[in-house]
Motif scaffolding. Structure first.
Motif, PDB file in Angstrom:
ATOM      1  N   MET A   1     -76.135  23.003  13.692  1.00 23.78           N
ATOM      2  CA  MET A   1     -75.705  22.117  13.257  1.00 23.78           C
ATOM      3  C   MET A   1     -75.370  21.919  12.627  1.00 23.78           C
ATOM      4  O   MET A   1     -74.823  21.368  12.017  1.00 23.78           O
ATOM      5  CB  MET A   1     -77.032  21.172  13.181  1.00 23.78           C
ATOM      6  N   ARG A   2     -74.250  21.678  13.085  1.00 21.23           N
ATOM      7  CA  ARG A   2     -72.299  20.759  12.130  1.00 21.23           C
ATOM      8  C   ARG A   2     -72.445  21.437  10.959  1.00 21.23           C
ATOM      9  O   ARG A   2     -72.291  20.683   9.837  1.00 21.23           O
ATOM     10  CB  ARG A   2     -72.381  19.840  12.191  1.00 21.23           C
ATOM     11  N   GLY A   3     -72.329  23.010  11.023  1.00 23.39           N
ATOM     12  CA  GLY A   3     -72.324  23.177   9.741  1.00 23.39           C
ATOM     13  C   GLY A   3     -72.986  23.065   8.463  1.00 23.39           C
ATOM     14  O   GLY A   3     -73.287  23.976   7.784  1.00 23.39           O
ATOM     15  N   GLN A   4     -74.249  22.874   8.444  1.00 19.55           N
ATOM     16  CA  GLN A   4     -75.337  22.712   7.525  1.00 19.55           C
ATOM     17  C   GLN A   4     -76.371  24.035   8.238  1.00 19.55           C
ATOM     18  O   GLN A   4     -77.493  23.946   7.430  1.00 19.55           O
ATOM     19  CB  GLN A   4     -75.985  21.941   8.109  1.00 19.55           C
ATOM     20  N   LEU A   8     -78.755  25.468   5.435  1.00 22.23           N
ATOM     21  CA  LEU A   8     -80.423  25.515   5.348  1.00 22.23           C
ATOM     22  C   LEU A   8     -80.903  26.866   5.355  1.00 22.23           C
ATOM     23  O   LEU A   8     -81.767  27.015   5.285  1.00 22.23           O
ATOM     24  CB  LEU A   8     -81.009  24.588   7.099  1.00 22.23           C
ATOM     25  N   ARG A   9     -80.361  27.721   6.504  1.00 21.74           N
ATOM     26  CA  ARG A   9     -80.645  28.965   5.845  1.00 21.74           C
ATOM     27  C   ARG A   9     -80.671  29.703   5.085  1.00 21.74           C
ATOM     28  O   ARG A   9     -81.744  30.626   4.639  1.00 21.74           O
ATOM     29  CB  ARG A   9     -79.529  30.050   7.379  1.00 21.74           C
ATOM     30  N   SER A  12     -83.608  28.498   2.896  1.00 24.79           N
ATOM     31  CA  SER A  12     -85.207  28.552   3.533  1.00 24.79           C
ATOM     32  C   SER A  12     -85.290  30.563   3.450  1.00 24.79           C
ATOM     33  O   SER A  12     -86.493  30.827   3.227  1.00 24.79           O
ATOM     34  CB  SER A  12     -84.985  28.973   5.413  1.00 24.79           C
TER      35      SER A  12
ATOM     36  N   LEU B  94     -88.062  22.126  -2.333  1.00 21.91           N
ATOM     37  CA  LEU B  94     -87.615  23.468  -1.293  1.00 21.91           C
ATOM     38  C   LEU B  94     -88.531  23.261   0.216  1.00 21.91           C
ATOM     39  O   LEU B  94     -87.937  23.728   0.830  1.00 21.91           O
ATOM     40  CB  LEU B  94     -88.525  23.841  -3.162  1.00 21.91           C
ATOM     41  N   PRO B  97     -86.065  21.023   3.005  1.00 24.76           N
ATOM     42  CA  PRO B  97     -84.879  21.694   3.951  1.00 24.76           C
ATOM     43  C   PRO B  97     -85.894  23.291   4.793  1.00 24.76           C
ATOM     44  O   PRO B  97     -85.688  23.531   5.884  1.00 24.76           O
ATOM     45  CB  PRO B  97     -84.335  22.698   2.943  1.00 24.76           C
ATOM     46  N   LEU B  98     -86.714  24.031   3.658  1.00 28.37           N
ATOM     47  CA  LEU B  98     -87.392  24.992   4.780  1.00 28.37           C
ATOM     48  C   LEU B  98     -88.072  24.076   5.411  1.00 28.37           C
ATOM     49  O   LEU B  98     -87.950  25.079   6.983  1.00 28.37           O
ATOM     50  CB  LEU B  98     -88.612  25.402   3.101  1.00 28.37           C
ATOM     51  N   TYR B 101     -85.883  23.568   8.576  1.00 30.15           N
ATOM     52  CA  TYR B 101     -85.106  24.835   9.451  1.00 30.15           C
ATOM     53  C   TYR B 101     -85.972  25.380  10.158  1.00 30.15           C
ATOM     54  O   TYR B 101     -85.601  25.758  11.379  1.00 30.15           O
ATOM     55  CB  TYR B 101     -85.027  25.771   8.170  1.00 30.15           C
ATOM     56  N   TRP B 113     -92.548  32.399  11.942  1.00 26.38           N
ATOM     57  CA  TRP B 113     -92.413  31.780  10.275  1.00 26.38           C
ATOM     58  C   TRP B 113     -93.513  30.791   9.799  1.00 26.38           C
ATOM     59  O   TRP B 113     -94.123  31.314   8.801  1.00 26.38           O
ATOM     60  CB  TRP B 113     -90.687  30.658  10.264  1.00 26.38           C
ATOM     61  N   GLU B 194     -78.840  13.557  17.247  1.00 28.17           N
ATOM     62  CA  GLU B 194     -77.966  13.419  17.827  1.00 28.17           C
ATOM     63  C   GLU B 194     -76.957  11.985  17.618  1.00 28.17           C
ATOM     64  O   GLU B 194     -75.860  11.652  17.527  1.00 28.17           O
ATOM     65  CB  GLU B 194     -78.045  13.859  18.917  1.00 28.17           C
ATOM     66  N   TRP B 197     -75.373  11.459  14.106  1.00 31.57           N
ATOM     67  CA  TRP B 197     -74.323  12.255  14.313  1.00 31.57           C
ATOM     68  C   TRP B 197     -73.208  11.460  14.737  1.00 31.57           C
ATOM     69  O   TRP B 197     -72.474  10.591  14.070  1.00 31.57           O
ATOM     70  CB  TRP B 197     -73.882  13.855  14.348  1.00 31.57           C
ATOM     71  N   ARG B 203     -74.383  13.062   6.271  1.00 30.24           N
ATOM     72  CA  ARG B 203     -75.519  14.103   5.976  1.00 30.24           C
ATOM     73  C   ARG B 203     -76.727  12.862   4.643  1.00 30.24           C
ATOM     74  O   ARG B 203     -77.752  13.840   5.175  1.00 30.24           O
ATOM     75  CB  ARG B 203     -75.296  15.641   5.218  1.00 30.24           C
TER      76      ARG B 203
END
Lengths: 255, 297
Positions: A1-4, A8-9, A12, B94, B97-98, B101, B113, B194, B197, B203
């Motif tokens: 998604m748009r370079g993040q 993120l990966r 994670s 932490l 983001p996890l 994702y 996951w 969306e 954006w 961000r």
């Protein structure tokens, strides 16, 4: 998604590595031939052999299994009817009872441990393996109630009504209609309660009498009295057995 | 109309109520005797006096609570709150983001996951703490590896410190943060993100003005679920902490089993429970439908 994506990966992946590396390292080094250092000195089953011939350890394992079997049977016998009763109850009483039943889930474990210890001393019930069983049944009861209720809520109430209309007694309705439908949830809950009981340290630590050593108490005293690769081997056995039991429990809940 | 019908109905109603209580009774009795009653005993003992040789003298006093004002106890309480608060903050930083994702993965991989997040949580806590001792101690894995790589010449003192306790707590309770956050993020309509954006949100403003407000109940749930067990932690500070990293849980254990001052230990437990209950109340407030509605406006 748009370079993040990469960012993120990355974080994670790091999170997952953080969760798993210590466990993996522990298991890998249980096969290390060396006695002292954390350097790899070759593969060996030696420490598992040592475990198998440790009489005190086997006795603790037997104690743990007894406690888990007895406390789990107790919470299933108490919890399944309680879940059904709570599900049928209407009105204000239900919320109050919910709070009471769920209390052990939110109490800090240390608090549960000292409260039970104090209580057993006050009523002069000598600490033993029996007090451990009672303690485990106290904190596992809400686990069974929550899981069985989750299943009961999904049941179609018309099924029980139909059974009543066809002249089934309350017991027949339970035995022929409700029980087959909730059985997977009950089995899943029982396995989970069994695992939690097998793993519990804190409450056991407070309410176990002299000689009533369970596996976690034994691991604790081994850690406190100096490290040896034997602990790694024992830890690996415990890790794999709880993973197996939880996997089984998840499989039952899926059904 | 049959004049009996209403009374038979009432009797049937009474009967069915009776049946519910018969089902509930044994479990309720069990929880009352082995959970509520012990708590009442703790409360009662916290208001009693310590006997000369340990034990409890049933003389009412608030002395135990006044003793808690001693700077030593204040320091331990403050340290516990600080460690639990930092654990919560790090887990959130932490875990967010996890969870984000995972929530954006295809459904089948999400399930996988999530199971992987849950597995450590069901693994023996004692064993997981021991794993860190094995890694961090002076002759441990990390020092061995660093010395073999010639990055350090003498082993580092990593274990038995507040940092080690913090690490152990984050490690132990991270899953508690990820699961509720995932549940909250997964529910967000992707179109909203969306839209942000498309409206040229960067961000940071996406995070601050869209994600945070929409996931607030999940954030609160995760924070409470991490904060409560961290605050009452016993094993982690006991095994990973040094002489100065005592937390409330250890202090309670010390008062009960070592100093044998049950009234003081009980007073400590009651204060701990009070903090736990307050954070739970905050949690329920944040989860209530009215609060949620306000958050979504």
């Amino acid at each position: 998604m748009r370079g993040q994506g990469i960012w993120l990966r990355g974080i994670s992946g790091l999170g997952m590595a953080f969760l798993y590396l210590p466990i993996i390292v522990l298991v890998v080094f249980s096969f290390n031939a060396s006695r002292l250092s954390a350097t790899w000195q070759g593969f060996s089953w030696h420490w598992y052999g040592v475990l198998w011939h440790d009489e005190a350890l086997l006795a603790a394992a037997v104690n743990s299994l007894w406690v888990a079997v007895l406390s789990t049977s107790l919470v299933v016998l108490l919890g399944v009817p309680a879940a059904m009763g709570l599900e049928r109850l209407r009105g204000r009483g239900r919320q109050a009872l919910d709070t009471i039943f769920l209390l052990p889930l939110v109490l800090p474990e240390v608090m549960m441990g000292v409260a039970l210890l104090l209580f057993f001393v006050m009523i002069q019930w000598p600490l033993s393996l029996a007090t451990v069983v009672v303690g485990h049944a106290a904190f596992n009861l809400p686990v069974v109630i929550v899981m069985v209720r989750a299943r009961l809520q999904k049941l179609d109430p018309r099924l029980e009504e139909a059974a009543h209309d066809l002249g089934a007694s309350a017991w027949q309705t339970f035995y022929r209609v409700t029980w087959p439908l909730v059985r997977p949830a009950v089995l899943g809950a029982a396995l989970l309660a069994f695992t939690i009981s097998l793993d519990d340290f804190i409450v056991t630590f407070f309410v176990a009498g002299p000689g009533a050593t369970t596996l976690p108490l034994k691991v604790y005293s081994m850690i406190k009295s100096g490290l040896s690769p034997e602990i790694n081997a024992l830890s690996s056995v415990l890790v794999l057995s709880s993973m197996g039991l939880v996997g089984l429990s998840l499989a039952f809940q899926r059904r | 109309m049959n004049p009996w019908s209403s009374s038979t109905e009432a009797a049937a109603g009474l009967c069915s109520r009776f049946r519910e209580w018969r089902l509930l009774g044994p479990g309720l009795l069990w929880t009352t005797v082995f959970c509520l009653l012990p708590m009442v005993v703790v409360l009662a003992v916290s208001l009693a006096t310590r006997g000369t040789y340990g034990g409890v003298l049933w003389e009412f006093s608030l002395e135990n609570y006044r003793d808690l004002l001693h700077p030593l106890y204040g320091r331990i309480f403050g340290q516990s709150l600080l460690l639990a608060g930092m654990t919560t903050g790090i887990c959130l930083a932490l875990g967010f983001p996890l969870a984000y994702y995972i929530a954006r993965l295809p459904p089948r991989r999400q399930a996988l996951w999530l199971i992987f997040i849950m597995i450590p949580f069901w693994t023996n806590f004692l064993v997981r703490t021991y794993a860190w001792i094995f890694i961090l101690r002076t002759e441990g894995l990390l020092n061995t590896v660093l010395m073999q790589l010639h990055l350090i010449s003498t082993p580092l003192d990593l274990l038995y410190s507040n940092q080690a306790v913090l690490l152990g707590l984050v490690y132990g309770y991270l899953p508690f943060m990820v699961l509720p956050l995932y549940a909250a993020i997964e529910r967000i309509d992707p179109a909203l993100i969306e839209a942000a954006w498309d409206l040229y949100a960067d961000r940071w403003s996406l995070f601050r003005r869209v994600l945070i407000p929409l996931t607030k109940p999940g954030i609160v749930a995760g924070c409470v679920l991490v904060f409560i067990p961290s605050l009452g932690a016993y094993l982690t500070p006991d095994l990973l902490g040094g002489a100065r990293s005592m937390m409330v849980g250890n202090l309670i254990q010390h008062e009960y089993l070592v100093a044998r001052d049950w009234p003081l230990g009980s007073a400590l437990s009651i204060v701990l429970m009070f903090i736990v209950m307050s954070s739970l109340l905050w949690y329920f407030h944040a989860q209530s439908p009215q609060t949620r509605e306000r958050g979504e406006q």
